[in-house]
Design an enzyme around this catalytic site. Structure first.
Site, mmCIF file in Angstrom:
data_model
loop_
_atom_site.group_PDB
_atom_site.id
_atom_site.type_symbol
_atom_site.label_atom_id
_atom_site.label_comp_id
_atom_site.label_asym_id
_atom_site.label_seq_id
_atom_site.Cartn_x
_atom_site.Cartn_y
_atom_site.Cartn_z
ATOM 1 N N CYS A 1 -52.262 44.698 71.351
ATOM 2 C CA CYS A 1 -52.426 43.434 70.449
ATOM 3 C C CYS A 1 -53.781 42.617 70.741
ATOM 4 C CB CYS A 1 -51.217 42.853 70.737
ATOM 5 S SG CYS A 1 -50.905 41.177 69.332
ATOM 6 N N ASP B 1 -47.891 48.903 60.493
ATOM 7 C CA ASP B 1 -48.525 47.447 61.181
ATOM 8 C C ASP B 1 -49.202 46.943 60.023
ATOM 9 O OD1 ASP B 1 -49.663 45.504 62.471
ATOM 10 O OD2 ASP B 1 -50.372 47.154 64.286
ATOM 11 N N HIS C 1 -46.320 47.575 64.545
ATOM 12 C CA HIS C 1 -47.130 46.497 65.415
ATOM 13 C C HIS C 1 -46.441 46.581 66.751
ATOM 14 C CE1 HIS C 1 -50.519 44.035 66.771
ATOM 15 N NE2 HIS C 1 -49.304 43.162 67.440
#
Length: 225
Positions: A113, A161, A193
């Site tokens: 991330c 995502d 995600h």
């Protein structure tokens, strides 16, 4: 297996979580946190690398702060000085290269991330980064000069995502290949995600995580020497 350590950074002292392989020596890997901070999941990833024969560290980019609240995490990301964070990541890598347990002259970076975005950035800032793996990596506060990328880059994304869409990673890969860079993209059809984070059952995808881990280990074994 792991322990909290301190290392010099920017004329000051930074801290992180370090784990060494049972063999006593291994190639260097820096693990870069998600926006939750240096939480037990990231410490566990550091230990997983050690079990695979690597000397690994995760620098504490939020300096002791952690959260489970997305709102608070977003606030901590907004307050993070990207240049300072990059310098701390590079200092963590340098600290590994100077340790007696280190068997490599270069180091790898892997991030998730926010950390994935910083992994891409640091790979263009330090010539000693010989491989970088970015798991669904997005970080809007940096201006990355891709001409300076020297190592191999692995871009990992989930097809579901919405925050870091796989189309963007595929487009980045094409752009980098066009200027002669060594880049690979891996996307996973049913993955969202943060699919690698096994502490979050709502997004964790065991099959995708297993394959992404295998691919990341292969990247580092081939390139971190």
């Amino acid at each position: 297996m792991g322990q909290r350590v301190e290392f010099p950074s920017n004329g000051q002292t930074s801290s992180g979580y370090l784990a060494a392989p049972a063999s006593g020596k291994g190639p260097a890997i820096v693990v870069i946190q998600e926006w939750w901070g240096l939480v037990p999941h990231i410490e566990d990833v550091v230990e997983r690398f050690a079990k695979e024969g690597f000397l690994a560290i995760a620098p504490d980019l939020f300096h002791g702060k952690t959260t489970k609240s997305p709102d608070e995490a977003g606030k901590m990301v907004m307050e993070l000085d990207a240049e300072r964070a990059a310098k701390e990541i590079i200092a963590a890598g340098e600290s590994l290269l100077q340790r007696p347990e280190c068997s490599s002259k270069t180091y790898g970076v892997v991030g998730f991330c926010m950390g994935g975005g910083l992994a891409k950035y640091v790979a263009t800032k330090d010539p000693k980064v010989s491989a970088a793996a970015s798991f669904y990596g997005g970080f809007k506060k940096v201006d990355t000069n891709w001409e300076n990328l020297r190592g191999a880059l692995l871009l990992i994304a989930g097809e579901k995502d919405k925050g870091v869409p796989p189309e963007g990673e595929r487009a980045l890969a094409e752009k980098l290949k066009a200027i002669g860079k060594n880049v690979t993209v891996k996307t996973y059809p049913n993955a969202d995600h943060a699919f690698f984070n096994d502490t979050r059952p709502e997004v964790y995808n065991a099959d995708a995580a297993r394959d992404a881990w295998k691919t990341t280990l292969e990247l580092f074994r081939a390139n971190v020497k």
